[in-house]
Write a protein that holds these residues in place. Sequence first.
Motif, PDB file in Angstrom:
ATOM      1  N   UNK A   4       1.075  -1.147  -0.058  1.00  0.00           N
ATOM      2  CA  UNK A   4       0.176  -0.023   0.132  1.00  0.00           C
ATOM      3  C   UNK A   4       1.189   1.160  -0.019  1.00  0.00           C
ATOM      4  N   UNK A   5       0.372   2.363  -0.573  1.00  0.00           N
ATOM      5  CA  UNK A   5       1.093   3.539  -0.657  1.00  0.00           C
ATOM      6  C   UNK A   5       0.159   4.679  -0.685  1.00  0.00           C
ATOM      7  N   UNK A  70      -3.171  -9.127 -10.841  1.00  0.00           N
ATOM      8  CA  UNK A  70      -2.860  -7.982 -10.021  1.00  0.00           C
ATOM      9  C   UNK A  70      -4.104  -7.201  -9.857  1.00  0.00           C
ATOM     10  N   UNK A  71      -4.288  -6.813  -8.669  1.00  0.00           N
ATOM     11  CA  UNK A  71      -5.505  -5.938  -8.143  1.00  0.00           C
ATOM     12  C   UNK A  71      -5.060  -4.801  -7.645  1.00  0.00           C
ATOM     13  N   UNK A  72      -5.553  -3.472  -8.247  1.00  0.00           N
ATOM     14  CA  UNK A  72      -5.014  -2.215  -7.764  1.00  0.00           C
ATOM     15  C   UNK A  72      -6.374  -1.521  -7.430  1.00  0.00           C
ATOM     16  N   UNK A  73      -6.552  -0.848  -6.095  1.00  0.00           N
ATOM     17  CA  UNK A  73      -7.394  -0.048  -5.601  1.00  0.00           C
ATOM     18  C   UNK A  73      -7.132   0.904  -4.610  1.00  0.00           C
ATOM     19  N   UNK A  74      -8.225   1.366  -4.044  1.00  0.00           N
ATOM     20  CA  UNK A  74      -8.139   2.550  -3.082  1.00  0.00           C
ATOM     21  C   UNK A  74      -8.978   2.404  -1.891  1.00  0.00           C
ATOM     22  N   UNK A  75      -8.494   2.263  -0.713  1.00  0.00           N
ATOM     23  CA  UNK A  75      -9.065   2.244   0.582  1.00  0.00           C
ATOM     24  C   UNK A  75     -10.152   3.260   0.832  1.00  0.00           C
ATOM     25  N   UNK A  76     -11.233   3.060   1.391  1.00  0.00           N
ATOM     26  CA  UNK A  76     -12.155   3.914   1.802  1.00  0.00           C
ATOM     27  C   UNK A  76     -11.731   5.102   2.786  1.00  0.00           C
ATOM     28  N   UNK A  81      -3.602   3.766  -1.818  1.00  0.00           N
ATOM     29  CA  UNK A  81      -3.633   2.934  -3.024  1.00  0.00           C
ATOM     30  C   UNK A  81      -3.065   1.527  -2.447  1.00  0.00           C
ATOM     31  N   UNK A  82      -3.770   0.311  -2.784  1.00  0.00           N
ATOM     32  CA  UNK A  82      -3.558  -0.983  -2.365  1.00  0.00           C
ATOM     33  C   UNK A  82      -3.413  -1.720  -3.651  1.00  0.00           C
ATOM     34  N   UNK A  83      -2.039  -2.469  -3.694  1.00  0.00           N
ATOM     35  CA  UNK A  83      -1.656  -3.274  -4.952  1.00  0.00           C
ATOM     36  C   UNK A  83      -1.458  -4.621  -4.440  1.00  0.00           C
ATOM     37  N   UNK A  84      -2.328  -5.879  -4.918  1.00  0.00           N
ATOM     38  CA  UNK A  84      -2.129  -7.073  -4.597  1.00  0.00           C
ATOM     39  C   UNK A  84      -1.906  -7.933  -5.836  1.00  0.00           C
ATOM     40  N   UNK A  85      -0.874  -8.815  -5.772  1.00  0.00           N
ATOM     41  CA  UNK A  85      -0.499  -9.681  -6.731  1.00  0.00           C
ATOM     42  C   UNK A  85      -0.368 -10.942  -6.298  1.00  0.00           C
ATOM     43  N   UNK A  86      -1.030 -12.003  -7.054  1.00  0.00           N
ATOM     44  CA  UNK A  86      -1.076 -13.463  -6.791  1.00  0.00           C
ATOM     45  C   UNK A  86      -0.429 -14.260  -8.014  1.00  0.00           C
ATOM     46  N   UNK A  87       0.467 -15.044  -7.470  1.00  0.00           N
ATOM     47  CA  UNK A  87       1.013 -16.100  -8.765  1.00  0.00           C
ATOM     48  C   UNK A  87       0.684 -17.649  -8.515  1.00  0.00           C
ATOM     49  N   UNK A  88       0.367 -18.355  -9.250  1.00  0.00           N
ATOM     50  CA  UNK A  88       0.263 -19.541  -9.105  1.00  0.00           C
ATOM     51  C   UNK A  88       0.970 -20.529 -10.311  1.00  0.00           C
ATOM     52  N   UNK A 109     -12.560  -5.886   1.785  1.00  0.00           N
ATOM     53  CA  UNK A 109     -12.269  -4.502   2.217  1.00  0.00           C
ATOM     54  C   UNK A 109     -13.134  -3.393   1.733  1.00  0.00           C
ATOM     55  N   UNK A 110     -13.088  -2.173   2.175  1.00  0.00           N
ATOM     56  CA  UNK A 110     -13.885  -1.026   1.802  1.00  0.00           C
ATOM     57  C   UNK A 110     -13.173  -0.372   0.670  1.00  0.00           C
ATOM     58  N   UNK A 111     -13.591  -0.482  -0.470  1.00  0.00           N
ATOM     59  CA  UNK A 111     -13.102   0.023  -1.544  1.00  0.00           C
ATOM     60  C   UNK A 111     -13.798   1.206  -2.143  1.00  0.00           C
ATOM     61  N   UNK A 112     -12.924   2.315  -2.619  1.00  0.00           N
ATOM     62  CA  UNK A 112     -13.505   3.630  -3.249  1.00  0.00           C
ATOM     63  C   UNK A 112     -13.051   3.885  -4.465  1.00  0.00           C
ATOM     64  N   UNK A 113     -13.605   4.478  -5.435  1.00  0.00           N
ATOM     65  CA  UNK A 113     -13.007   4.815  -6.619  1.00  0.00           C
ATOM     66  C   UNK A 113     -11.715   5.702  -6.374  1.00  0.00           C
ATOM     67  N   UNK A 114     -10.949   5.882  -7.607  1.00  0.00           N
ATOM     68  CA  UNK A 114      -9.531   6.488  -7.389  1.00  0.00           C
ATOM     69  C   UNK A 114     -10.027   8.083  -7.349  1.00  0.00           C
ATOM     70  N   UNK A 115      -8.855   8.560  -6.347  1.00  0.00           N
ATOM     71  CA  UNK A 115      -9.212   9.926  -5.714  1.00  0.00           C
ATOM     72  C   UNK A 115      -9.034  10.991  -7.033  1.00  0.00           C
ATOM     73  N   UNK A 116      -9.483  12.216  -7.183  1.00  0.00           N
ATOM     74  CA  UNK A 116      -9.273  13.157  -8.133  1.00  0.00           C
ATOM     75  C   UNK A 116      -7.526  13.691  -8.049  1.00  0.00           C
ATOM     76  N   UNK A 117      -7.280  13.956  -9.224  1.00  0.00           N
ATOM     77  CA  UNK A 117      -5.624  14.292  -9.320  1.00  0.00           C
ATOM     78  C   UNK A 117      -5.724  15.516  -8.431  1.00  0.00           C
ATOM     79  N   UNK A 118      -4.478  15.570  -7.968  1.00  0.00           N
ATOM     80  CA  UNK A 118      -4.172  17.105  -7.063  1.00  0.00           C
ATOM     81  C   UNK A 118      -3.934  18.271  -8.118  1.00  0.00           C
ATOM     82  N   UNK A 119      -4.057  19.536  -7.509  1.00  0.00           N
ATOM     83  CA  UNK A 119      -4.131  20.507  -8.268  1.00  0.00           C
ATOM     84  C   UNK A 119      -2.725  20.623  -9.162  1.00  0.00           C
ATOM     85  N   UNK A 120      -1.696  20.036  -8.639  1.00  0.00           N
ATOM     86  CA  UNK A 120      -0.261  20.089  -9.549  1.00  0.00           C
ATOM     87  C   UNK A 120      -0.674  19.223 -10.463  1.00  0.00           C
TER      88      UNK A 120
END
Length: 158
Positions: A4-5, A70-76, A81-88, A109-120
Amino acid sequence: MCARAPSDRWAPGVEELVLGRATGIARGALQGEIDRFDAAAITVAGPRFEQPFEGAMHRGAVPLVFRGRHLLGFTTGSREAVLCSVICSEPPASAPGCAPVISSLEVTGSWTSAPPPSLLVRAILGTAEQPAMALGIASALGLAVVIAIFARRPRPRR
């Protein structure tokens, strides 16, 4: 594996970079000589991004096939940002074994949509989309700064 980051530097299109890096890490985690690695297109599944992959490899003299996702999402709550990868991986003779495992993977878990980009980030994206307008705005701001400097400069006394 999951990581996560902070998501404060998120921008549309960054998912390709993040999942590309995750694919590089997954390739290294396979610990073998990869003969084929096919990553499917990134899809949006609800509030998350997903990317399945599969391929073939050799670990020593042993041939293996592998599947992963790979799964990439955002916690509420914390907006991380949470990234999970699984390999078999498995021998080719028992190849159907990994498919149901990978397809049944679910991250809870509690997932939400991607956050809006910052002003920069919005300013950078806007500059890329409208370079002529950005140049005009930057020129006008530069001119305003020069005028302000000249207006405030000390004048010699007579």
